[in-house]
Write an enzyme that holds these catalytic residues in place. Sequence first.
Site, short mmCIF file in Angstrom:
data_model
loop_
_atom_site.label_atom_id
_atom_site.label_comp_id
_atom_site.label_asym_id
_atom_site.label_seq_id
_atom_site.Cartn_x
_atom_site.Cartn_y
_atom_site.Cartn_z
N GLY A 258 0.72 -1.33 0.06
CA GLY A 258 0.14 0.00 0.04
C GLY A 258 0.80 1.22 -0.03
O GLY A 258 2.32 1.17 0.32
N LYS A 259 0.42 2.33 -0.42
CA LYS A 259 1.04 3.58 -0.39
C LYS A 259 0.16 4.78 -0.48
O LYS A 259 -1.11 4.62 -0.87
CB LYS A 259 2.16 3.74 -1.58
CG LYS A 259 3.39 4.75 -1.30
CD LYS A 259 4.34 3.73 -0.47
CE LYS A 259 5.70 4.40 -0.32
NZ LYS A 259 6.75 3.86 0.20
#
Length: 426
Positions: A110-111
């Site tokens: 994720g980011k």
Amino acid sequence: MESIEKKKKPSMYENVMKQFNHAADTMNLDKGIRKILASTNSEISVHFPVKMDDGSIEVFNGYRVQHNNALGPYKGGLRFHPAVDIDTARALAIWMTWKTALSGLPFGGGKGGVTIDPKKYSMGELERITRRFTYALGENIGPDVDIPAPDVNTNPQIMAWIADTFSSTKSPSTRMLNLHVVTGKPIGSGGLKGRDRATGYGVVSSIKYWAKLKGVNLQGKTFAVQGFGNVGYWASHFMMELGAKLIAVQDASGTIFNEEGIDAEALHNHVGNHNGVIKGFPDAQKIDNSEFYYINCDILIPAALSNQITIDNAAGVKAMLIAEGANGPIDTEGEKILLERGIDILPDILCNAGGVTGSYYEWLQNKRSENYNIDTVLKMIDEKLGEAFEKTVYSANKYNTDWRTGAYCVALERIQQTYKERGVFP
């Protein structure tokens, strides 16, 4: 118009997808799993108001992209930067999936971040922006759902604000169960000893494994670093401990050079007293920014932003090794030139995985209510990176390919095995 289109540089997302497709072709990835991994699971965009110090209201844009969680909760940093957008977050989230899979961690990718220049806001405003962003994300993050961490322009203080805000939305009896909603926290707030240096330490661990494989003695070797924030400083610190010599540094304020060597500790102190930039450092000469990648050094450590080494400058790089401290500092066209010239590249999903590995141990420490000492932490990070390095080299030899593609193949094989064992619901 056609010539303009040809000169347009590929985006981070285009680069990561080229890398993915090349690796998928190389290892003959299952077609169905390839379709799954070519898409993100969730892309969250939020717009939230915050009251400024002068009483005015500003609306900010924030993002969180969750690529894949087949191996565990989403994991990845949050950055505060004017260039943050959904495309950037998407590319970085995909890279995180490969990075955690390669390192054998129980996480997905994720980011995200907020589109701001944090230097333009007071500490009070940054706190309110951070807390309001956390509240806007709501249940999209959580200690067993999606676990953010520091990234560009974010730090332990911001992680502490996120943890406090998230926990404050829970019932009093469960608040302490949410301490590990983020990693990279201050030590007093459940953080991990050594997490501050984990990424830079991991870069140097990877370089040491490369040197051992190649029979290279790092004593006296010269190196140059782009970016002198957390990663660039600690990488320089640990390289100098091995006897290597820092001769050039570049950041947003300019480029400095000293053939006799730059003291990383003195430069770090200068940066701390001069608004976080290297400009004005007295023990090195200022040179033109365009000269940085043409400096005659043994090892080059790009530890700033993406797409820095491209078709425009790759032919002039003189280093024997490039260790990617940043995410995606070399685009696909630039990499072709470097590989043709015989320059070794330690890919980002291997080289800078010390940060997420440290985050894993912080997450584990919080879950178990334990406290690891710094020597144990660094040893565990080194061992994880050593295992990932060996797998990367083995995979590259197996498929007769470069190390980046080899690392991707290791990650993709692990995820493919998980899908084949579990199946796809329903």
